[in-house]
Design a protein around this motif. Structure first.
Motif, mmCIF file in Angstrom:
data_model
loop_
_atom_site.group_PDB
_atom_site.id
_atom_site.type_symbol
_atom_site.label_atom_id
_atom_site.label_comp_id
_atom_site.label_asym_id
_atom_site.label_seq_id
_atom_site.Cartn_x
_atom_site.Cartn_y
_atom_site.Cartn_z
ATOM 1 N N GLY A 16 7.745 -2.632 1.107
ATOM 2 C CA GLY A 16 6.810 -2.331 2.194
ATOM 3 C C GLY A 16 5.950 -1.110 1.961
ATOM 4 N N ARG A 17 5.023 -0.933 2.872
ATOM 5 C CA ARG A 17 4.052 0.157 2.809
ATOM 6 C C ARG A 17 4.772 1.505 2.791
ATOM 7 N NH1 ARG A 17 0.856 2.209 6.574
ATOM 8 N NH2 ARG A 17 1.888 1.074 8.230
ATOM 9 N N LYS A 18 4.385 2.342 1.854
ATOM 10 C CA LYS A 18 4.905 3.722 1.728
ATOM 11 C C LYS A 18 6.421 3.786 1.557
ATOM 12 C CE LYS A 18 1.054 6.157 3.594
ATOM 13 N NZ LYS A 18 0.489 6.970 4.653
ATOM 14 N N THR A 19 7.002 2.756 1.098
ATOM 15 C CA THR A 19 8.445 2.794 0.797
ATOM 16 C C THR A 19 8.645 3.410 -0.580
ATOM 17 O OG1 THR A 19 9.150 1.073 2.297
ATOM 18 C CG2 THR A 19 10.359 1.201 0.216
ATOM 19 N N LYS A 51 8.551 -1.143 5.706
ATOM 20 C CA LYS A 51 7.699 -0.001 5.378
ATOM 21 C C LYS A 51 8.464 1.312 5.541
ATOM 22 C CE LYS A 51 5.801 0.392 10.003
ATOM 23 N NZ LYS A 51 4.698 0.103 10.912
ATOM 24 N N LYS A 52 7.996 2.337 4.846
ATOM 25 C CA LYS A 52 8.524 3.710 4.935
ATOM 26 C C LYS A 52 10.046 3.770 4.804
ATOM 27 C CE LYS A 52 4.589 5.614 7.339
ATOM 28 N NZ LYS A 52 4.077 6.377 8.473
ATOM 29 N N GLU A 80 0.802 -1.219 0.000
ATOM 30 C CA GLU A 80 0.000 0.000 0.000
ATOM 31 C C GLU A 80 0.841 1.279 0.000
ATOM 32 O OE1 GLU A 80 -3.593 0.205 1.672
ATOM 33 O OE2 GLU A 80 -3.444 2.333 1.170
ATOM 34 N N GLY A 81 0.556 2.133 -0.944
ATOM 35 C CA GLY A 81 1.151 3.469 -0.956
ATOM 36 C C GLY A 81 2.625 3.541 -1.322
ATOM 37 N N GLY A 138 15.027 -3.354 7.003
ATOM 38 C CA GLY A 138 14.002 -3.063 8.008
ATOM 39 C C GLY A 138 13.171 -1.835 7.688
ATOM 40 N N ASP A 139 12.126 -1.652 8.494
ATOM 41 C CA ASP A 139 11.262 -0.477 8.368
ATOM 42 C C ASP A 139 12.101 0.785 8.563
ATOM 43 O OD1 ASP A 139 9.243 -2.336 8.202
ATOM 44 O OD2 ASP A 139 8.530 -2.040 10.264
#
Ligand code: UD1
Ligand code: CA
Length: 454
Positions: free
Chosen positions: A354-357, A372-373, A338-339, A396-397
């Motif tokens: 990941g999300r928003k990456t 994510k991110k 997502e995103g 990692g995030d």
């Protein structure tokens, strides 16, 4: 039980290819597959396919999905169905549908309605017909005051018969037991010296049996291809038919140039498809996306509000609100969460983003899981292949991967790990750590001037 015989023995010489005609593709699938799925949609699963010319290619395509029978010589459509007698004899109750493997647009509605008529009238044989503006080349339906009395082939027809516009589609329902007996009575005393399946009609009538015709209101069901030009026409027809279905469902097209959507593709309301976009088998796209231009998607599930511009994506999941492209290649077994944002000249293979990456430019991510991110800097490469085997990387995030980082797999980067630009990572990096791996920078003053003076 009802069953089907599909004729696929013909060569199609005018196609100029060493391949059985029913294997030529319409919207990415062999014509034979269209015919098989019409049967399956009518819940007919007992199917025998008659192969002849390059029959091994039919076997290879079907890979055991359905029974086949070989017609060693092409002696006509009746002779072709005779090869299915052992298949028919396994169960002589019920009815048998005979179809041509190179007329892809037969549909289950026509199959079901003609069967209803066939059963209501207690027919031995019911032929599916249609009226054509130009009936040339097809068998003509001869009717008398009691209904159909026979079918006459173009080559055997009188001038008067040739003016008849109702033609034989090449699809029929037979009562199975009657079909077996009628096949035994065919002769080849006609212009082509072939055993015509069409003769079963007049033979049945001469024996006092019922024969009927189901006239379809849609002449397209009989469309076939004799040459490459016809095949292009079938593709154009199918392409427009599919686009029209999506228009009705609320999908937006401002221009349909170069848009090819295969028939099982699903697209949500409000999604816009831009020119030169090819959506292949197994693709499902959500609502309010903008897909294209110049995008190829095969076997992917795409969420809502996704933008994909100049993308090639295969066998992957692209979650909602992500923005992909331009110039992105997503290879199988990937998940874009997502995103996420992926753009210019990025290749992703067998990896999770990941999300928003953000993976914004000039990157290769293979066999890796990115949290994510995270931010993946320009020129980052996962070195996932040592020449013998492939290994995975994890990031990692909130990680920040500096530009031109090499991740030599297998390697794990922790949460919020940082890498300095130009670093080659050969060991794991713990959470919150920075990794710098650069040669010492040396500056030699005046170096160029000395060189130039020489
Ligand atoms: C046949 C019909 C014709 C009908 C037309 C519809 C006969 C005698 N004529 O024409 O009335 O309007 O179909 O398209 O049946 N095939 C074999 N083995 C053979 C001959 C044909 O497997 O020996 C297969 C072909 O691959 C094709 C189908 O049967 O899938 C129809 O053959 P084709 O030659 O195209 O049809 P016609 O005989 O011209
Ligand atoms: Ca023929």
């Amino acid at each position: 039980m009802n069953k089907a015989v599909i004729l696929a023995g013909g060569q199609g010489k005018r196609m100029k290819a060493d391949m059985p005609k029913p294997l030529f593709k319409v919207l990415g699938e062999p014509m034979l597959e269209w015919v098989i799925s019409a049967c399956e949609n009518s819940e007919i699963s007992d199917i025998c396919i008659i192969k002849g010319f390059r029959g091994e290619m039919i076997d290879e395509y079907l890979s055991g999905r359905y029974e086949t029978a070989l017609q060693a010589e092409r002696l006509g459509t009746g002779h072709a169905v005779q090869q299915a007698i052992p298949f028919l004899e396994k169960d002589t109750d019920g009815n048998t549908l005979v179809l041509c493997g190179d007329a892809p647009f037969i549909d289950s509605e026509t199959i079901n309605q003609s069967l209803m008529l066939h059963e209501q009238n207690n027919n031995s044989v019911t032929v599916i017909t249609a009226e054509l503006e130009n009936p040339s080349g097809y068998g003509r339906i001869i009717r008398s005051k009691n209904g159909i009395s026979g079918i006459v082939e173009q080559k055997d027809a009188t001038q008067e018969q040739r003016n008849i516009k109702e033609v034989n589609s090449g699809a029929y329902w037979f009562r199975t037991a009657d079909l077996i007996s009628l096949l035994g009575k065919l002769e080849n005393n006609n212009a082509q010296k072939e055993y015509y399946l069409t003769d079963t009609i007049s033979i049945a009538i001469s024996e006092g049996k019922n024969a009927g015709a189901y006239k379809s209101s849609n002449p397209d069901i009989i469309k076939g291809a004799n040459n490459r030009k016809d095949l292009l026409e079938l593709n154009t027809y199918a392409r427009n038919m599919v686009i029209e279905k999506h228009l009705e469902n609320g999908v937006e097209f401002v221009c349909t140039d170069g848009i090819i959507i295969e028939r099982d593709v699903e697209i949500g309301v409000g999604t816009q498809i831009l020119p030169s976009t090819v959506l292949r088998k197994g693709t499902k796209i959500g609502e309010n996306c903008i897909i294209g231009s110049n995008t190829v998607i095969e076997g992917c599930t795409v969420g809502d509000n996704v933008i994909m511009n100049n993308v090639q994506a295969y066998g992957s999941v692209i979650e909602s609100n992500s923005e992909i492209g331009p110039y992105v290649h997503i290879r199988p077994e990937s998940r874009i969460c997502e995103g996420a944002k992926i753009s210019d000249f990025v290749e992703i293979k067998n990896s999770t983003i990941g999300r928003k990456t953000a993976v914004a430019h000039l990157v290769y991510i293979g066999d890796s899981d990115i949290g994510k991110k995270a931010n993946i800097g320009a020129g980052t490469v996962t070195v996932n292949f040592d020449g013998i085997s492939k290994s995975r990387c994890t990031v990692g995030d909130y990680a920040f991967i500096g530009s031109n980082t090499n991740l030599i797999a297998p390697v794990n980067l922790g949460k919020a790990a940082y890498t300095a630009a130009g670093t080659t990572i050969t060991r794991d990096i713990p959470d919150y750590a920075l990794a710098i791996g650069r040669g010492e920078l040396k500056i030699k003053e005046g170096y160029t001037r000395k060189k130039l003076n020489k």
